[in-house]
Design a protein around this motif. Structure first.
Motif, PDB file in Angstrom:
ATOM      1  N   GLU A  62       0.814  -1.207   0.000  1.00  0.00           N
ATOM      2  CA  GLU A  62       0.000   0.000   0.000  1.00  0.00           C
ATOM      3  C   GLU A  62       0.855   1.267   0.000  1.00  0.00           C
ATOM      4  OE1 GLU A  62      -2.381  -3.351   1.632  1.00  0.00           O
ATOM      5  OE2 GLU A  62      -0.439  -2.492   2.174  1.00  0.00           O
ATOM      6  N   PHE A  63       1.882   1.300   0.849  1.00  0.00           N
ATOM      7  CA  PHE A  63       2.712   2.503   0.921  1.00  0.00           C
ATOM      8  C   PHE A  63       3.366   2.808  -0.420  1.00  0.00           C
ATOM      9  CE2 PHE A  63       6.870   4.499   1.378  1.00  0.00           C
ATOM     10  CZ  PHE A  63       6.543   5.659   2.069  1.00  0.00           C
ATOM     11  N   SER A  64       3.957   1.797  -1.036  1.00  0.00           N
ATOM     12  CA  SER A  64       4.674   2.029  -2.290  1.00  0.00           C
ATOM     13  C   SER A  64       3.722   2.382  -3.429  1.00  0.00           C
ATOM     14  CB  SER A  64       5.507   0.799  -2.663  1.00  0.00           C
ATOM     15  OG  SER A  64       4.737  -0.382  -2.604  1.00  0.00           O
ATOM     16  N   ALA A  65       2.471   1.911  -3.364  1.00  0.00           N
ATOM     17  CA  ALA A  65       1.494   2.281  -4.395  1.00  0.00           C
ATOM     18  C   ALA A  65       1.077   3.741  -4.266  1.00  0.00           C
ATOM     19  CB  ALA A  65       0.267   1.377  -4.303  1.00  0.00           C
ATOM     20  N   ARG A  66       0.999   4.228  -3.031  1.00  0.00           N
ATOM     21  CA  ARG A  66       0.488   5.586  -2.793  1.00  0.00           C
ATOM     22  C   ARG A  66       1.583   6.642  -2.670  1.00  0.00           C
ATOM     23  NH1 ARG A  66      -3.455   2.839   1.655  1.00  0.00           N
ATOM     24  NH2 ARG A  66      -5.303   2.541   0.337  1.00  0.00           N
ATOM     25  N   PHE A  67       2.803   6.220  -2.382  1.00  0.00           N
ATOM     26  CA  PHE A  67       3.886   7.173  -2.141  1.00  0.00           C
ATOM     27  C   PHE A  67       4.117   8.133  -3.311  1.00  0.00           C
ATOM     28  CE2 PHE A  67       8.547   8.087  -2.211  1.00  0.00           C
ATOM     29  CZ  PHE A  67       8.576   8.938  -1.110  1.00  0.00           C
ATOM     30  N   PRO A  68       4.134   7.656  -4.571  1.00  0.00           N
ATOM     31  CA  PRO A  68       4.321   8.610  -5.676  1.00  0.00           C
ATOM     32  C   PRO A  68       3.226   9.669  -5.740  1.00  0.00           C
ATOM     33  CG  PRO A  68       4.692   6.361  -6.431  1.00  0.00           C
ATOM     34  CD  PRO A  68       4.098   6.261  -5.060  1.00  0.00           C
ATOM     35  N   SER A  69       1.991   9.305  -5.402  1.00  0.00           N
ATOM     36  CA  SER A  69       0.903  10.290  -5.411  1.00  0.00           C
ATOM     37  C   SER A  69       1.190  11.417  -4.426  1.00  0.00           C
ATOM     38  CB  SER A  69      -0.426   9.615  -5.056  1.00  0.00           C
ATOM     39  OG  SER A  69      -0.799   8.678  -6.036  1.00  0.00           O
ATOM     40  N   ALA A  70       1.722  11.054  -3.255  1.00  0.00           N
ATOM     41  CA  ALA A  70       2.066  12.078  -2.268  1.00  0.00           C
ATOM     42  C   ALA A  70       3.154  13.004  -2.801  1.00  0.00           C
ATOM     43  CB  ALA A  70       2.513  11.413  -0.964  1.00  0.00           C
ATOM     44  N   LEU A  71       4.156  12.432  -3.481  1.00  0.00           N
ATOM     45  CA  LEU A  71       5.227  13.264  -4.047  1.00  0.00           C
ATOM     46  C   LEU A  71       4.683  14.219  -5.102  1.00  0.00           C
ATOM     47  CD1 LEU A  71       8.214  10.763  -4.455  1.00  0.00           C
ATOM     48  CD2 LEU A  71       7.748  12.356  -2.588  1.00  0.00           C
ATOM     49  N   PHE A  72       3.815  13.723  -5.976  1.00  0.00           N
ATOM     50  CA  PHE A  72       3.234  14.593  -7.000  1.00  0.00           C
ATOM     51  C   PHE A  72       2.304  15.628  -6.367  1.00  0.00           C
ATOM     52  CE2 PHE A  72       4.959  11.542  -9.884  1.00  0.00           C
ATOM     53  CZ  PHE A  72       5.100  12.208 -11.091  1.00  0.00           C
ATOM     54  N   GLY A  73       1.667  15.270  -5.253  1.00  0.00           N
ATOM     55  CA  GLY A  73       0.850  16.243  -4.535  1.00  0.00           C
ATOM     56  C   GLY A  73       1.698  17.373  -3.978  1.00  0.00           C
ATOM     57  N   ILE A  74       2.836  17.027  -3.376  1.00  0.00           N
ATOM     58  CA  ILE A  74       3.754  18.051  -2.863  1.00  0.00           C
ATOM     59  C   ILE A  74       4.234  18.939  -4.007  1.00  0.00           C
ATOM     60  CG2 ILE A  74       6.020  18.414  -1.804  1.00  0.00           C
ATOM     61  CD1 ILE A  74       5.521  15.756  -0.262  1.00  0.00           C
ATOM     62  N   GLY A  75       4.562  18.317  -5.139  1.00  0.00           N
ATOM     63  CA  GLY A  75       4.998  19.087  -6.303  1.00  0.00           C
ATOM     64  C   GLY A  75       3.936  20.051  -6.793  1.00  0.00           C
ATOM     65  N   THR A  76       2.675  19.627  -6.781  1.00  0.00           N
ATOM     66  CA  THR A  76       1.583  20.497  -7.234  1.00  0.00           C
ATOM     67  C   THR A  76       1.400  21.685  -6.300  1.00  0.00           C
ATOM     68  OG1 THR A  76       0.483  18.544  -8.157  1.00  0.00           O
ATOM     69  CG2 THR A  76      -0.828  20.543  -7.958  1.00  0.00           C
ATOM     70  N   VAL A  77       1.579  21.471  -5.007  1.00  0.00           N
ATOM     71  CA  VAL A  77       1.504  22.576  -4.045  1.00  0.00           C
ATOM     72  C   VAL A  77       2.585  23.616  -4.352  1.00  0.00           C
ATOM     73  CG1 VAL A  77       1.859  23.193  -1.614  1.00  0.00           C
ATOM     74  CG2 VAL A  77       0.393  21.263  -2.212  1.00  0.00           C
ATOM     75  N   LEU A  78       3.798  23.154  -4.663  1.00  0.00           N
ATOM     76  CA  LEU A  78       4.884  24.086  -4.997  1.00  0.00           C
ATOM     77  C   LEU A  78       4.590  24.835  -6.296  1.00  0.00           C
ATOM     78  CD1 LEU A  78       8.043  21.957  -4.085  1.00  0.00           C
ATOM     79  CD2 LEU A  78       6.908  23.718  -2.722  1.00  0.00           C
ATOM     80  N   LEU A  79       4.062  24.130  -7.294  1.00  0.00           N
ATOM     81  CA  LEU A  79       3.709  24.796  -8.550  1.00  0.00           C
ATOM     82  C   LEU A  79       2.656  25.878  -8.314  1.00  0.00           C
ATOM     83  CD1 LEU A  79       3.477  21.761 -11.022  1.00  0.00           C
ATOM     84  CD2 LEU A  79       5.302  23.464 -10.893  1.00  0.00           C
ATOM     85  N   THR A  80       1.701  25.596  -7.438  1.00  0.00           N
ATOM     86  CA  THR A  80       0.663  26.578  -7.122  1.00  0.00           C
ATOM     87  C   THR A  80       1.265  27.793  -6.427  1.00  0.00           C
ATOM     88  OG1 THR A  80      -0.954  24.784  -6.920  1.00  0.00           O
ATOM     89  CG2 THR A  80      -1.559  26.904  -5.962  1.00  0.00           C
ATOM     90  N   PHE A  81       2.234  27.560  -5.555  1.00  0.00           N
ATOM     91  CA  PHE A  81       2.936  28.680  -4.912  1.00  0.00           C
ATOM     92  C   PHE A  81       3.624  29.556  -5.959  1.00  0.00           C
ATOM     93  CE2 PHE A  81       7.238  30.044  -3.548  1.00  0.00           C
ATOM     94  CZ  PHE A  81       6.864  31.103  -2.727  1.00  0.00           C
ATOM     95  N   PHE A  82       4.348  28.932  -6.885  1.00  0.00           N
ATOM     96  CA  PHE A  82       5.056  29.698  -7.914  1.00  0.00           C
ATOM     97  C   PHE A  82       4.080  30.455  -8.819  1.00  0.00           C
ATOM     98  CE2 PHE A  82       8.411  26.285  -7.325  1.00  0.00           C
ATOM     99  CZ  PHE A  82       9.255  27.111  -6.588  1.00  0.00           C
ATOM    100  N   LEU A  83       2.976  29.804  -9.184  1.00  0.00           N
ATOM    101  CA  LEU A  83       2.011  30.444 -10.073  1.00  0.00           C
ATOM    102  C   LEU A  83       1.327  31.619  -9.379  1.00  0.00           C
ATOM    103  CD1 LEU A  83       0.663  30.452 -12.825  1.00  0.00           C
ATOM    104  CD2 LEU A  83      -0.988  28.769 -11.979  1.00  0.00           C
ATOM    105  N   GLY A  84       0.916  31.429  -8.123  1.00  0.00           N
ATOM    106  CA  GLY A  84       0.298  32.523  -7.377  1.00  0.00           C
ATOM    107  C   GLY A  84       1.248  33.686  -7.182  1.00  0.00           C
ATOM    108  N   THR A  85       2.532  33.365  -6.939  1.00  0.00           N
ATOM    109  CA  THR A  85       3.543  34.413  -6.773  1.00  0.00           C
ATOM    110  C   THR A  85       3.767  35.167  -8.075  1.00  0.00           C
ATOM    111  OG1 THR A  85       4.652  33.122  -5.043  1.00  0.00           O
ATOM    112  CG2 THR A  85       5.938  34.856  -6.112  1.00  0.00           C
TER     113      THR A  85
END
Length: 537
Positions: free
Chosen positions: A81-104
């Motif tokens: 379960e962890f290894s199946a979901r772990f990449p989703s968490a990484l891409f989620g973190i990446g999307t948060v950073l992209l949103t920060f850059f876009l809003g800025t």
């Protein structure tokens, strides 16, 4: 620049604390998680990275990028379960950073910080970022492609990055990864009377880069499967799905209005006030507001017109919504704030009352379950659903707390209290509620018993099927729909495991030579309460 790095590190750790805990606290959920995880597991086992396969049958519903990433995670951490979901968490973190850059970039750093915190504490985003599904991958590439398109006005090479990310979106979800971003950009340029800018966006080089990213797999799969890929992937999964409801996933045109209200909770209550902008503010940042509104409208209208509807389809409109709300919170004057907070409190109370009503509306969820032959577990759902009620009570408390801060005109504390309450809500939900609900599920524990056998064992499923049977049994599961088919399958010297519901077993038990190995009464995501038996010879 130093301040940006501090913010980036904070956002990484904050979002990681929301998304990473609890990834292995529950079995994968039927049907999407188990489909995608099993395809990735079989891809890794067979070393065939061209043709996705499920249950040893070609599975051509989605392109392979998410499977490749998940298979890589399985290789690093083992299948689970962890290894199946772990990449989703990484891409989620990446999307948060992209949103920060876009809003800025569109407004200012303060707006970028608010926007990224809002996204990281949005309900559907958190669910997607903690699930083994493809939508969070698409969200990352979708957001990135539009961010780098906008950055291209400052640095021309960013246009090429945008094309590359669009190609990866197409490798993740299909043509929608290109069509929607392209439509948003075209409409933005058209209504802004800037279509002449097309000559400045490196279109020939960008198209070449796009096809360099996309073509290798698409050409390989078409060569390998021929017309089968075109008929299944293009015609059925895209064209037919758009014009006809599939697999019972349908709804009226306004389907996504309540989905947005509850799925974008708690921040959806501020969206009307964020969209309503005074004319002088709109003129000052007209291009930014216009771009975000077009982005939101294009995604919302496209999926509203589509006949097949699922709640997570509208995730791509979350980043622009977050940026608009982030701008709303960054301003000194916040119109309709009190009214919005009362809506927050009202929805929280509705969630709370809904969880309480489960004890009366769904008594079969909380009545005793019988378990034989598998590890002891709690006998009913009272404890699990009591925890769920407590969890929603946290939201009600958060609504009251935010209103008390507003009454004292401490607006920063209002925002902080909303972020904090969602942080505690999702942490409690992931680490306490989900594990208890997971104990009530019927399928995974029985399927794992079949996994302990030999790879040569024959695994059958009589008159019903869920993809978790395949993932957790680690076997090809043969679907049997009639007694005659079952009798034919039993004519073998191989060890047999047969999954069957209790009502079907009562009907045929005197006609087959199989013995009861284990019984599990519990819940199924798609069938409600079931009594599942595992038979063997």
């Amino acid at each position: 620049m130093h301040k940006n790095w501090v913010v980036i590190l904070f956002l990484i750790f904050f979002t990681a604390f929301l998304l990473l805990p609890g990834l292995s606290k529950s079995s994968l959920w039927d049907r999407d998680e188990t489909f995608y995880a099993e395809v990735s597991r079989e891809m890794l086992a067979t070393k065939n990275y061209i043709i996705p396969r499920f249950n040893e049958i070609d599975f051509l519903e989605k392109p392979p990028f998410a499977y490749w990433i998940m298979a890589g995670s399985f290789r690093l951490f083992g299948v689970g379960e962890f290894s199946a979901r772990f990449p989703s968490a990484l891409f989620g973190i990446g999307t948060v950073l992209l949103t920060f850059f876009l809003g800025t970039f569109l407004f200012d750093r303060r707006t970028g910080i608010f926007s990224s915190l809002i996204l990281s504490t949005s309900l559907f985003f958190l669910i997607a970022g903690k699930s083994a599904i493809t939508d969070i991958y698409l969200l990352f590439f979708f957001t990135g492609s539009l961010l780098f398109f906008f950055l291209g006005s400052k640095r021309k090479y960013c246009y090429l990055v945008s094309y590359g990310l669009t190609g990866l979106a197409v490798l993740t979800k299909g043509p929608i990864g290109f069509l929607l971003p392209a439509a948003i950009i075209f409409l933005y340029l058209l209504f802004n009377k800037e279509l002449r800018q097309i000559k400045d966006i490196h279109l020939p080089a960008g198209i070449l880069l796009f096809f360099l990213v996309v073509s290798p797999w698409y050409l390989a799969i078409m060569k390998t499967t021929g017309g089968k890929f075109f008929s299944e992937f293009i015609c059925r999964q895209h064209l037919y799905r758009f014009f006809h409801p599939m697999q019972g996933h349908y709804g009226p045109f306004y389907y996504y209005i309540p989905v947005l209200i509850f799925g974008f909770f708690p921040w959806s209550v501020f969206l009307p006030a964020a969209v309503w902008v005074k004319s002088e503010e709109r003129r000052e940042k007209s291009r930014a507001y216009f771009f975000l509104i077009i982005w939101m409208a294009a995604v919302f209208l496209f999926f509203s017109v589509s006949k097949t509807k699922l709640p997570h389809y509208i995730l791509p409109l979350f980043p622009p919504s977050c940026i608009l709300i982030g701008k709303f919170w960054s301003k000194e004057k916040k119109p309709f704030l009190k009214l919005s907070l009362f809506f927050f409190l009202g929805i929280s109370i509705l969630f709370f009352l809904s969880s309480v009503s489960l004890f009366w509306l769904k008594p079969d969820f909380t009545s005793p379950f019988i378990t034989k032959g598998v590890a002891d577990q709690r006998s009913d759902g009272v404890f699990a659903f009591s925890l769920l009620t407590i969890n929603f009570a946290l939201l009600v408390g958060g609504g009251l707390l935010s209103l008390s801060f507003l009454r004292r005109k401490r607006l920063k504390r209002v925002f902080i209290s909303l972020v904090a309450i969602i942080f505690f809500f999702i942490s409690f939900f992931s680490l306490s509620v989900v594990p208890e609900v997971n104990k009530l599920r019927a399928i995974p524990s029985l399927a794992k018993m079949a996994a302990k056998g030999s790879p040569e064992d024959l695994v059958l499923s009589f008159r019903w099927f869920e993809p978790s049977l395949v993932f957790y049994s680690r076997h090809r599961v043969q679907r049997v729909n009639s007694l005659s088919e079952l009798e034919k399958s039993l004519k073998t010297e191989r060890k047999i495991f047969c999954f069957i519901q209790e009502e079907d077993y009562r009907e045929i038990k005197d006609k087959i030579n199989l013995t009861l190995l284990a019984k599990k009464e519990g819940l199924s995501e798609n069938k409600g309460r079931i009594s599942l038996l595992l038979l063997t010879n």
